[in-house]
Design an enzyme around this catalytic site. Sequence first.
Site, mmCIF file in Angstrom:
data_model
loop_
_atom_site.group_PDB
_atom_site.id
_atom_site.type_symbol
_atom_site.label_atom_id
_atom_site.label_comp_id
_atom_site.label_asym_id
_atom_site.label_seq_id
_atom_site.Cartn_x
_atom_site.Cartn_y
_atom_site.Cartn_z
ATOM 1 N N ASP A 122 0.897 -1.070 0.024
ATOM 2 C CA ASP A 122 0.234 -0.372 -0.035
ATOM 3 C C ASP A 122 0.852 1.682 -0.087
ATOM 4 O O ASP A 122 2.045 1.100 1.108
ATOM 5 C CB ASP A 122 -0.793 -0.288 1.057
ATOM 6 C CG ASP A 122 -1.869 0.744 1.275
ATOM 7 O OD1 ASP A 122 -1.310 2.055 0.365
ATOM 8 O OD2 ASP A 122 -2.366 1.695 1.908
ATOM 9 N N ASN A 134 3.445 5.381 -11.141
ATOM 10 C CA ASN A 134 1.565 5.287 -12.115
ATOM 11 C C ASN A 134 0.635 4.581 -11.150
ATOM 12 O O ASN A 134 -0.679 5.744 -11.051
ATOM 13 C CB ASN A 134 1.713 3.908 -13.190
ATOM 14 C CG ASN A 134 0.400 3.783 -13.569
ATOM 15 O OD1 ASN A 134 -0.296 4.553 -13.800
ATOM 16 N ND2 ASN A 134 -0.613 2.711 -12.816
ATOM 17 N N TYR A 142 -7.092 15.005 -6.177
ATOM 18 C CA TYR A 142 -7.008 14.529 -7.082
ATOM 19 C C TYR A 142 -6.230 15.810 -8.391
ATOM 20 O O TYR A 142 -4.637 15.761 -8.144
ATOM 21 C CB TYR A 142 -7.807 14.662 -8.126
ATOM 22 C CG TYR A 142 -7.314 13.282 -9.544
ATOM 23 C CD1 TYR A 142 -7.038 12.299 -9.307
ATOM 24 C CD2 TYR A 142 -7.320 13.514 -10.439
ATOM 25 C CE1 TYR A 142 -6.444 11.425 -10.219
ATOM 26 C CE2 TYR A 142 -7.157 12.756 -11.791
ATOM 27 C CZ TYR A 142 -6.344 11.546 -12.102
ATOM 28 O OH TYR A 142 -6.266 11.275 -12.810
ATOM 29 N N LYS A 147 -2.051 15.149 -8.610
ATOM 30 C CA LYS A 147 -1.955 15.533 -10.530
ATOM 31 C C LYS A 147 -0.448 17.313 -10.523
ATOM 32 O O LYS A 147 0.408 17.003 -11.571
ATOM 33 C CB LYS A 147 -2.843 15.744 -11.437
ATOM 34 C CG LYS A 147 -3.377 14.271 -11.301
ATOM 35 C CD LYS A 147 -2.640 13.206 -11.604
ATOM 36 C CE LYS A 147 -2.976 12.214 -10.432
ATOM 37 N NZ LYS A 147 -1.321 10.482 -11.108
HETATM 38 N N1 LIG Z 1 -7.332 6.462 -16.526
HETATM 39 C C1 LIG Z 1 -7.816 7.850 -17.267
HETATM 40 O O1 LIG Z 1 -8.532 8.230 -17.514
HETATM 41 C C2 LIG Z 1 -6.351 8.720 -16.326
HETATM 42 C C3 LIG Z 1 -6.671 9.997 -17.181
HETATM 43 C C4 LIG Z 1 -5.059 10.833 -16.340
HETATM 44 C C5 LIG Z 1 -4.809 9.922 -15.755
HETATM 45 N N2 LIG Z 1 -4.350 8.414 -15.320
HETATM 46 C C6 LIG Z 1 -3.155 8.033 -14.030
HETATM 47 O O2 LIG Z 1 -2.605 7.288 -14.818
HETATM 48 C C7 LIG Z 1 -2.907 6.676 -13.244
HETATM 49 C C8 LIG Z 1 -3.523 4.546 -13.575
HETATM 50 O O3 LIG Z 1 -4.756 5.367 -13.739
HETATM 51 P P1 LIG Z 1 -5.814 4.091 -14.225
HETATM 52 O O4 LIG Z 1 -6.992 4.509 -14.357
HETATM 53 O O5 LIG Z 1 -4.989 2.692 -14.399
HETATM 54 O O6 LIG Z 1 -6.459 3.451 -12.355
HETATM 55 P P2 LIG Z 1 -6.386 2.179 -11.951
HETATM 56 O O7 LIG Z 1 -7.669 1.728 -13.027
HETATM 57 O O8 LIG Z 1 -7.120 1.912 -10.722
HETATM 58 O O9 LIG Z 1 -5.631 2.137 -11.674
HETATM 59 C C9 LIG Z 1 -4.971 1.848 -10.241
HETATM 60 C C10 LIG Z 1 -3.550 1.604 -10.346
HETATM 61 O O10 LIG Z 1 -2.799 1.742 -8.379
HETATM 62 C C11 LIG Z 1 -3.369 0.739 -8.124
HETATM 63 N N3 LIG Z 1 -3.110 1.583 -5.906
HETATM 64 C C12 LIG Z 1 -4.716 2.042 -6.465
HETATM 65 N N4 LIG Z 1 -4.370 2.718 -4.679
HETATM 66 C C13 LIG Z 1 -3.023 1.658 -4.094
HETATM 67 C C14 LIG Z 1 -2.575 1.995 -3.124
HETATM 68 N N5 LIG Z 1 -2.403 2.509 -1.767
HETATM 69 N N6 LIG Z 1 -1.283 1.489 -2.940
HETATM 70 C C15 LIG Z 1 -1.005 0.754 -4.387
HETATM 71 N N7 LIG Z 1 -1.101 0.839 -5.665
HETATM 72 C C16 LIG Z 1 -2.447 1.347 -6.074
HETATM 73 C C17 LIG Z 1 -3.952 -0.597 -8.042
HETATM 74 O O11 LIG Z 1 -3.592 -1.622 -7.871
HETATM 75 P P3 LIG Z 1 -4.759 -2.088 -6.368
HETATM 76 O O12 LIG Z 1 -5.939 -2.197 -6.588
HETATM 77 O O13 LIG Z 1 -3.599 -3.483 -6.905
HETATM 78 O O14 LIG Z 1 -3.448 -1.766 -5.024
HETATM 79 C C18 LIG Z 1 -4.014 -0.445 -9.825
HETATM 80 O O15 LIG Z 1 -3.123 -1.201 -10.481
HETATM 81 C C19 LIG Z 1 -3.154 7.080 -11.723
HETATM 82 O O16 LIG Z 1 -2.216 7.838 -11.484
HETATM 83 C C20 LIG Z 1 -4.131 7.632 -12.843
HETATM 84 O O17 LIG Z 1 -4.281 9.361 -11.835
HETATM 85 C C21 LIG Z 1 -5.670 7.943 -15.565
#
Ligand SMILES: NC(=O)c1ccc[n+]([C@@H]2O[C@H](COP(=O)([O-])OP(=O)(O)OC[C@H]3O[C@@H](n4cnc5c(N)ncnc54)[C@H](OP(=O)(O)O)[C@@H]3O)[C@@H](O)[C@H]2O)c1
Length: 275
Positions: free
Chosen positions: A73, A98, A163, A167
Amino acid sequence: MPIVAMETSFLEKYGPWVLVTGASRGLGAEFARQCAERGLNVVLAATNADLLESRAHELERDYGIETRTVVLDLGREDILQHLAPATESLDIGLLVNNAGISNVRPFLHNDLDQLVHQLHVNARAGLILAYHFGEKMADKERGGIIFLSSASALHGTAYCANYAGTKAYNLILAESLWYELGKHGVDVLGFMAGPTKTPGWDANEPRSRRLVKVMDAKTVVAAALDALGKRPSIIAGKGNRLGYFTLGVMMSRAGAIRTLGRSMNRMFGPFSKSN
Ligand SMILES: NC(=O)c1ccc[n+]([C@@H]2O[C@H](COP(=O)([O-])OP(=O)(O)OC[C@H]3O[C@@H](n4cnc5c(N)ncnc54)[C@H](OP(=O)(O)O)[C@@H]3O)[C@@H](O)[C@H]2O)c1
């Protein structure tokens, strides 16, 4: 004999190991996959042990690389102590910060503890890892660090205020380190992912698909890996770049923030009667 300049490969520049946080799903899992495809061994960190194991197994099977998993975590106080046993003996040439938590809802509908946890995972963890691994990379005069930011870093964005703040922190930290660590041979990138189809995006239950073009993780991650070493930061997707450029130059700061607030309300709300 003519001297031919050979381009350094991604593996030579950023190998032999990459550490990807939040590698269990979404963009992080795709970062892990595309790094493996480029020949890097992968350390996958996140909280979901089963998902991490199956991702690691797939990467070893499909790309013949080595993996390690760290169930962690990233909101914890002592993240380095938990990472050390898996990473200490490895030459980590690339860090992908990430992991991130995104909850779209009115600021005051969150518990304060949740917001602080989000701050720790989205911002504090990346700072600690960039310091720890950045120092080792600077000593070797080689390496790369990618910080996942978002276009919400560019303007105040209602209904995901904390958030967006995290960012913005990632973007400015990355751009600053691009210059500073760049002098030591370390490439740093602030990557503003646009809306991307991932479990995290879906969990926020966006309502109007017509308001934004949602990209696929494969395209978005390829854009980040291709931009690393070429620029300090980038917004993923031409349409997003154009949209945020227009907001920045055509509108007042207040006008842009109001426009974004109304879009967020339409897409993820309604959060209030008068929007
Ligand atoms: N998708 C979008 O539209 C978007 C847009 C802009 C930026 N982003 C950024 O891109 C990144 C990935 O986004 P995503 O959409 O792929 O998110 P996601 O599908 O929610 O995946 C998030 C990842 O972070 C891990 N995570 C969450 N809390 C954690 C914790 N406390 N400790 C360790 N790991 C943790 C999760 O794994 P576990 O649940 O296994 O811990 C998962 O692998 C993020 O930083 C997000 O802000 C995404």
